[in-house]
Design a protein around this motif. Sequence first.
Motif, short mmCIF file in Angstrom:
data_model
loop_
_atom_site.label_atom_id
_atom_site.label_comp_id
_atom_site.label_asym_id
_atom_site.label_seq_id
_atom_site.Cartn_x
_atom_site.Cartn_y
_atom_site.Cartn_z
N LEU A 61 10.85 15.84 -2.00
CA LEU A 61 10.57 15.92 -0.83
C LEU A 61 9.93 14.30 -0.27
O LEU A 61 9.23 13.93 -1.12
CB LEU A 61 9.32 16.84 -0.97
CG LEU A 61 10.07 18.26 -1.20
CD1 LEU A 61 9.16 19.57 -1.17
CD2 LEU A 61 11.06 18.66 0.05
N PRO A 62 9.39 14.43 0.86
CA PRO A 62 8.83 12.94 1.67
C PRO A 62 7.60 13.28 0.67
O PRO A 62 6.95 14.92 1.26
CB PRO A 62 9.13 13.31 2.74
CG PRO A 62 10.46 13.93 3.10
CD PRO A 62 10.17 15.59 2.22
N ALA A 63 6.68 12.25 0.72
CA ALA A 63 5.38 12.05 0.04
C ALA A 63 4.59 12.62 1.88
O ALA A 63 4.85 11.90 2.78
CB ALA A 63 5.41 10.76 -0.19
N GLY A 64 3.35 12.98 1.45
CA GLY A 64 2.64 13.17 2.77
C GLY A 64 1.45 11.88 2.94
O GLY A 64 1.62 11.79 4.34
N CYS A 65 1.99 11.21 1.68
CA CYS A 65 0.80 10.10 2.36
C CYS A 65 1.88 9.12 1.54
O CYS A 65 1.11 8.87 0.14
CB CYS A 65 -0.25 9.62 1.69
SG CYS A 65 -1.97 8.44 2.67
N THR A 66 2.00 7.46 1.67
CA THR A 66 2.83 6.57 1.24
C THR A 66 1.76 5.28 1.36
O THR A 66 2.93 4.34 0.53
CB THR A 66 4.80 6.65 1.40
OG1 THR A 66 4.51 6.18 2.18
CG2 THR A 66 4.36 7.92 0.78
N GLY A 67 1.08 5.54 1.47
CA GLY A 67 0.63 3.62 2.22
C GLY A 67 1.71 2.67 3.26
O GLY A 67 2.04 1.71 2.83
N ALA A 68 2.58 3.91 4.46
CA ALA A 68 3.02 3.01 5.24
C ALA A 68 2.36 1.56 5.25
O ALA A 68 1.15 1.69 5.96
CB ALA A 68 3.57 4.09 6.13
N GLY A 69 3.26 0.31 5.37
CA GLY A 69 3.20 -0.01 6.02
C GLY A 69 2.44 -1.44 4.69
O GLY A 69 2.05 -2.63 5.04
N ALA A 70 2.00 -0.90 4.04
CA ALA A 70 1.05 -1.74 2.40
C ALA A 70 2.66 -2.22 1.45
O ALA A 70 4.37 -1.84 1.56
CB ALA A 70 0.56 -0.93 1.48
N SER A 71 2.99 -3.20 1.13
CA SER A 71 3.71 -3.93 0.21
C SER A 71 4.18 -3.02 -0.86
O SER A 71 3.58 -2.32 -1.00
CB SER A 71 3.81 -5.44 -0.48
OG SER A 71 2.84 -5.28 -1.03
N GLY A 110 5.59 -10.20 -9.41
CA GLY A 110 5.05 -8.94 -9.54
C GLY A 110 3.83 -8.59 -8.97
O GLY A 110 3.04 -9.99 -9.57
N ASN A 111 3.55 -7.54 -8.41
CA ASN A 111 2.23 -7.85 -7.75
C ASN A 111 1.89 -6.19 -8.18
O ASN A 111 1.04 -5.92 -7.15
CB ASN A 111 2.32 -7.67 -6.26
CG ASN A 111 3.58 -5.80 -6.04
OD1 ASN A 111 4.00 -5.71 -6.86
ND2 ASN A 111 3.11 -6.19 -4.55
N ALA A 112 2.07 -5.31 -8.69
CA ALA A 112 1.49 -4.23 -9.65
C ALA A 112 1.70 -3.75 -10.81
O ALA A 112 2.92 -4.75 -12.33
CB ALA A 112 1.98 -3.26 -8.51
N VAL A 113 0.75 -3.62 -11.56
CA VAL A 113 1.44 -3.21 -13.55
C VAL A 113 0.60 -1.00 -13.14
O VAL A 113 -0.63 -0.63 -12.37
CB VAL A 113 -0.02 -3.79 -14.48
CG1 VAL A 113 -1.48 -4.04 -13.65
CG2 VAL A 113 0.69 -3.71 -15.58
N GLY A 133 -4.96 -10.08 -8.47
CA GLY A 133 -4.58 -10.14 -7.46
C GLY A 133 -3.60 -8.73 -7.52
O GLY A 133 -2.13 -8.67 -6.95
N LEU A 134 -3.67 -8.27 -9.09
CA LEU A 134 -2.18 -6.98 -9.44
C LEU A 134 -2.98 -5.35 -8.88
O LEU A 134 -3.99 -5.30 -9.24
CB LEU A 134 -1.41 -7.23 -10.46
CG LEU A 134 -1.56 -8.25 -10.80
CD1 LEU A 134 -1.35 -8.17 -12.47
CD2 LEU A 134 0.72 -8.93 -10.16
N LYS A 135 -2.04 -4.72 -8.23
CA LYS A 135 -2.31 -3.49 -8.04
C LYS A 135 -1.94 -2.71 -8.81
O LYS A 135 -1.09 -3.04 -9.95
CB LYS A 135 -1.63 -2.50 -6.63
CG LYS A 135 -1.53 -3.62 -5.56
CD LYS A 135 -0.45 -2.25 -4.32
CE LYS A 135 0.76 -2.81 -4.89
NZ LYS A 135 2.22 -2.32 -3.14
#
Length: 333
Positions: free
Chosen positions: A25-35, A67-70, A108-110
């Motif tokens: 199902l679609p997420a209720g909050c996905t951080g729209a606009g975030a990378s 990479g920007n996340a871990v 700087g990694l999420k």
Amino acid sequence: MQRERYASRRGILKLAAGLAGLGLLPAGCTGAGASPWRGVNLIATPDAPLGSAACGHSLRHLRNQGGNAVALIPFLWQPAPADPRIVLGDAVSADQLRAGIRQARNLGLKVLVKPHVWVPQTWAGAIEFTQAADQAEWLARYQALLLDLAILAQEEGAEALALGTELRGVSGDPAWTRIITQVRNRFRGILTYVAHWDGELDRLPFRTLLDVPSISLYPPLGEDDAGLAGRIEALAAALARQGPLWVGELGLRSAVGGQLKPWESPEERAALPDGDLQARVLDHWLTALSRHGLHDVLLWRWFSDPDAGGPQDTDFTVQGKPAEAVLKRHFGS
């Protein structure tokens, strides 16, 4: 010996059933606009614990590849699939997890805190109870461990927290609604759950309570390269039709035949190295997922040891292999 780092990717299931059952199902909050989240699942090794200089070197190399996340993985441990005595494993202590979150964020990694349950000789999806009292005890113990992780993740500024990973034998219990309420009282970031690709997410009673759903993606891909790109394209298209989601795990070994059972670990099958196969498959996946709007991907896996991997290694890591260039091309663009 830090046993938890050898968690298996077992679970042979039919691909057709997996596609039919996803029902995301679609997420209720996905951080729209975030990378988008583009990175890896990091496994801490004994000689490069989270927060160490060696781990920092490994994370900087990941960042240099785009990479920007871990995902940082605290392993929980229980003696057997039907034994409710679950505890925090010894691979990553709470202090090490704190140090790892700080280290990654300073680079700087999420950060996604993503607990896994390690069960000897099997995997988390095998956890199942025949006695209601045992399942209730397991859920109470798991909740206590998860709340500790939620508090730690909030204190250290982790951007996201996974409720669990591939707990398909117990994820249908209605008690999860109460657990999520308790977690949200302690953690204000993005909340997800990494479901097994067999359609587990469609069966979750709490799927609408997630900010964004996630899946582990290891469908079998056939015996050879013939039609490989087309099969992956079809899978990506099917996923995209289900709504927004994160790919919480995606990978395969750099080994001959690795595409047959992408979840299969080196401990399960000896094989000659084949880094080119791993690179081709991941290139097809990342191309297809991006084309269908699925940009949030965490590859399985990357080690905190900066010297891990290499051309003769047959593990999942892309470090020092042709697939590392694939990662850089897709994540660095």
